[in-house]
Design a protein around this motif. Structure first.
Motif, PDB file in Angstrom:
ATOM      1  N   TRP A 287      -2.415  -6.374  -2.431  1.00 54.53           N
ATOM      2  CA  TRP A 287      -2.084  -5.016  -2.878  1.00 54.53           C
ATOM      3  C   TRP A 287      -3.315  -4.135  -2.784  1.00 54.53           C
ATOM      4  CZ3 TRP A 287       0.181  -3.964  -8.476  1.00 54.53           C
ATOM      5  CH2 TRP A 287       0.538  -2.610  -8.583  1.00 54.53           C
TER       6      TRP A 287
ATOM      7  N   ALA B 218       0.856  -1.188   0.000  1.00 55.93           N
ATOM      8  CA  ALA B 218       0.000   0.000   0.000  1.00 55.93           C
ATOM      9  C   ALA B 218       0.891   1.237   0.000  1.00 55.93           C
ATOM     10  CB  ALA B 218      -0.925   0.015   1.216  1.00 55.93           C
TER      11      ALA B 218
ATOM     12  N   LEU C 187      -4.642  -1.077  -4.004  1.00 55.92           N
ATOM     13  CA  LEU C 187      -4.311  -0.196  -5.133  1.00 55.92           C
ATOM     14  C   LEU C 187      -5.329   0.932  -5.205  1.00 55.92           C
ATOM     15  CD1 LEU C 187      -2.666   0.524  -7.596  1.00 55.92           C
ATOM     16  CD2 LEU C 187      -3.934  -1.191  -8.903  1.00 55.92           C
ATOM     17  N   ARG C 188      -4.928   2.094  -4.743  1.00 53.11           N
ATOM     18  CA  ARG C 188      -5.828   3.241  -4.714  1.00 53.11           C
ATOM     19  C   ARG C 188      -5.592   4.099  -5.941  1.00 53.11           C
ATOM     20  NH1 ARG C 188      -5.162   4.886   1.688  1.00 53.11           N
ATOM     21  NH2 ARG C 188      -6.250   3.071   2.526  1.00 53.11           N
ATOM     22  N   THR C 189      -6.523   4.083  -6.859  1.00 55.50           N
ATOM     23  CA  THR C 189      -6.404   4.871  -8.093  1.00 55.50           C
ATOM     24  C   THR C 189      -7.742   5.579  -8.322  1.00 55.50           C
ATOM     25  OG1 THR C 189      -7.065   2.918  -9.383  1.00 55.50           O
ATOM     26  CG2 THR C 189      -4.714   3.316  -9.118  1.00 55.50           C
TER      27      THR C 189
ATOM     28  N   ILE D 208       3.003   2.169 -11.134  1.00 56.11           N
ATOM     29  CA  ILE D 208       2.125   1.024 -10.896  1.00 56.11           C
ATOM     30  C   ILE D 208       2.537  -0.152 -11.767  1.00 56.11           C
ATOM     31  CG2 ILE D 208      -0.242   0.201 -11.181  1.00 56.11           C
ATOM     32  CD1 ILE D 208      -1.165   2.974 -10.251  1.00 56.11           C
TER      33      ILE D 208
ATOM     34  N   VAL E  68      -5.292  -8.154  -5.811  1.00 54.57           N
ATOM     35  CA  VAL E  68      -5.327  -6.700  -5.930  1.00 54.57           C
ATOM     36  C   VAL E  68      -6.707  -6.220  -5.501  1.00 54.57           C
ATOM     37  CG1 VAL E  68      -5.129  -4.730  -7.478  1.00 54.57           C
ATOM     38  CG2 VAL E  68      -3.670  -6.747  -7.828  1.00 54.57           C
TER      39      VAL E  68
ATOM     40  N   LEU F 166      -2.827  -1.881 -14.660  1.00 55.53           N
ATOM     41  CA  LEU F 166      -2.011  -3.073 -14.479  1.00 55.53           C
ATOM     42  C   LEU F 166      -1.604  -3.660 -15.830  1.00 55.53           C
ATOM     43  CD1 LEU F 166      -4.087  -4.714 -11.608  1.00 55.53           C
ATOM     44  CD2 LEU F 166      -1.856  -3.608 -11.408  1.00 55.53           C
TER      45      LEU F 166
ATOM     46  N   PRO G 264      -8.859  -2.873  -5.390  1.00 54.86           N
ATOM     47  CA  PRO G 264      -8.947  -1.456  -5.736  1.00 54.86           C
ATOM     48  C   PRO G 264      -9.704  -0.697  -4.654  1.00 54.86           C
ATOM     49  CG  PRO G 264     -10.520  -2.718  -7.022  1.00 54.86           C
ATOM     50  CD  PRO G 264      -9.731  -3.716  -6.222  1.00 54.86           C
TER      51      PRO G 264
ATOM     52  N   ALA H 157       3.877  -3.654 -10.227  1.00 54.00           N
ATOM     53  CA  ALA H 157       3.213  -4.914 -10.588  1.00 54.00           C
ATOM     54  C   ALA H 157       4.225  -5.919 -11.138  1.00 54.00           C
ATOM     55  CB  ALA H 157       2.108  -4.652 -11.613  1.00 54.00           C
TER      56      ALA H 157
ATOM     57  N   ALA I  79      -8.337   0.423 -11.682  1.00 47.81           N
ATOM     58  CA  ALA I  79      -7.086  -0.297 -11.459  1.00 47.81           C
ATOM     59  C   ALA I  79      -6.746  -1.210 -12.629  1.00 47.81           C
ATOM     60  CB  ALA I  79      -7.180  -1.104 -10.165  1.00 47.81           C
TER      61      ALA I  79
END
Length: 495
Positions: free
Chosen positions: A312, A284, A314-316, A296, A339, A325, A341, A300, A321
């Motif tokens: 993971w 994170a 994954l803050r997008t 990112i 993952v 990737l 998100p 990955a 997300a």
């Protein structure tokens, strides 16, 4: 009157900056003050207040949450009330909106009584605790960052004009260190914080204005066990008390998390429950690190190349997300990597028995929660603010490995994989884990953590006695100023 001031419960107003990395420790401090019998008014905006976990019922008589509507600022997205709601380049606009709360906050501070809670809040504040506004400045960042920034007079005597200047240890630190310096890409970002941004004010100037004009006390979310030798140095540099509040470790496994939608996480939680002990790397990078699409992709690649199990977060916020990737990534890592998100209950994950290391941006809050609370070794990928200083300090203490970076801050998947394997697979990882556990035993002592809060309260009450003796307007003595003009005057009283 002085004796009454020292024995009476305080009314303390707490108003953090609009970032969850700030609001969560401020709320934790508020709970601890309320548990000790003091009245606390926690101020934020409506959406942020709704997203923070509710005040425990047993504290509701002593701890109230008051909301102020954030002013509209051109360019700031509608409904954006925290740094989690905006991209990094729009954070200065959020600061401009935050500045617009000055008048309603002054009105709130000048009010007597709280309406819905008779008696407890029916007096004006004895202290105001904020990030960068008078009277006591509570910095949720490490003491090392304040030492790096330094007071204004030292910056004027030793101006930093080039990137290389910001890469060096500041000359006002009178002994050699191996931790208080920045890498080139960090120094380039640091230099911008000394220049005015879209809010019209440089971040460094905000701190210096408070220091010179109003701050009586600087309080850090830290302690000497976590940051040896820094507190005496800072008190000398800033010519005022700089004291620890302790690490404010969450009091339960969920206390450090913000409310969110649990449903997307539940499948990941079930997967985590099936993994062997200490076999998963939690990944994170916080809410404010300026993570790009290229970062990112390489992260990955590195997780895939490492061969290690991972979860993971994954803050997008701006892009889905899956669009960031690499093609086929989730299919290739299926079974050993998940993952998620968006929102993840970080403290809950860090405390899970399956998690053995933390791949982190090395923000201070994340360092506190992972290393000092659970003794997890770190794979460190710092970007801005205090993150590089934290990474240097943790590497020096043998509890983490920093991902190799180029001068521009870029890194490759191979760099990530090498660092992850050093911590999770190689023999070196066993020593890192032992060091992390030992540091946690020393720094994460909960009794000592509570003692720092007790000592802070004792200091606040002693200062309140001094206010009773020295703060005089007209023919009467009183505990706190009656309005903004007197708030400015009271800060000039010499204690």
């Amino acid at each position: 009157m002085a004796e009454a001031a020292s024995s009476s419960p305080l009314h303390i107003v707490v108003f953090p900056w609009l970032a969850f990395g700030h609001m969560i420790p401020f709320l934790e401090l508020s709970k601890r003050l309320a548990r000790r019998g003091h009245a606390v008014t926690f101020v934020s905006t409506p959406r942020n207040a709704a997203r923070l976990r509710a005040v425990p019922p047993e504290l509701s008589v002593r701890l109230r949450v008051v909301t102020l509507d954030l002013p509209v600022v051109e360019g700031l997205p509608e409904g954006a009330e925290s740094t989690a709601d905006v991209s990094p380049e729009k954070v200065p606009l959020l600061k401009a909106a935050f500045d617009g709360l000055a008048a309603p906050f002054s009105a709130l501070v000048g009010e007597r009584g709280g309406g819905e809670a008779d008696g407890v809040f029916d007096r004006k504040p004895g202290w105001i605790i904020l990030d960068l506004i008078p009277c006591a400045m509570f910095l949720i960042l490490p003491a090392a960052l304040l030492a790096y920034i330094g007071p204004k007079h030292e910056n004027e005597a030793h101006p930093r004009r080039t990137t290389e200047d910001f890469m060096a240890q500041p000359p006002w630190i009178p002994f050699p260190t191996t931790t208080i310096f920045h890498l080139r890409h960090e120094a380039m970002s640091r230099a911008s914080e000394f220049q005015p941004n879209a809010s019209g004010v440089a971040d460094a100037d905000r701190l210096w204005q408070v220091h010179h004009n109003s701050c009586r006390l600087i309080v850090h979310r830290s302690c000497p066990e976590a940051e040896p030798w820094l507190f005496p140095l800072l008190s000398n540099l800033f010519s005022k008390p700089v004291v620890p509040a302790g690490l404010l470790l969450p009091t339960d496994i969920a206390a450090g998390d913000v409310t969110g939608d649990d449903e997307p996480f539940e499948a990941a939680a079930r997967w985590l429950d099936r993994q062997p002990r200490r076999s998963v790397a939690y990944v994170a990078l916080g809410t404010e690190a300026p993570v790009t699409a290229a970062h990112i992709v390489e992260l990955a690649r590195g997780l895939e190349l490492s061969g290690v199990r991972f979860l993971w977060a994954l803050r997008t916020p701006a892009i889905a997300a899956g669009e960031l990737l690499p093609d086929g990534f989730e299919r290739r890592v299926a079974g050993r990597g998940v993952v998620v998100p968006g929102w993840v209950p970080q403290v809950r994950v860090l405390g899970h028995a399956a998690v053995g290391a933390f791949v982190t941006h090395c923000g201070w809050g994340s360092t506190v929660e992972s290393l000092f609370m659970f003794g997890l070794p770190l794979v460190m990928l710092p970007f801005v603010f205090d993150q590089g200083l934290n990474a240097r300090a943790m590497a020096a203490r043998g509890v983490g490995v920093e991902v190799a970076r180029d001068d521009d801050g870029s890194f490759s998947g191979e760099d990530v994989a090498a660092a992850v394997r050093r911590v999770m697979v190689d023999e070196e990882g066993e020593e890192l884990a032992r060091n992390a556990q030992e540091l946690q035993r020393v720094v994460g002592d909960r009794a000592r953590d509570e003692q720092y809060v007790d000592e802070l309260l004792e200091y606040l009450q002693r200062c309140n006695v001094a206010f009773w003796r020295l703060a005089k307007w007209g023919n009467s003595l009183h505990l706190a100023p009656s309005g903004p003009s007197e708030m400015r005057d009271i800060t000039r009283v010499t204690l």
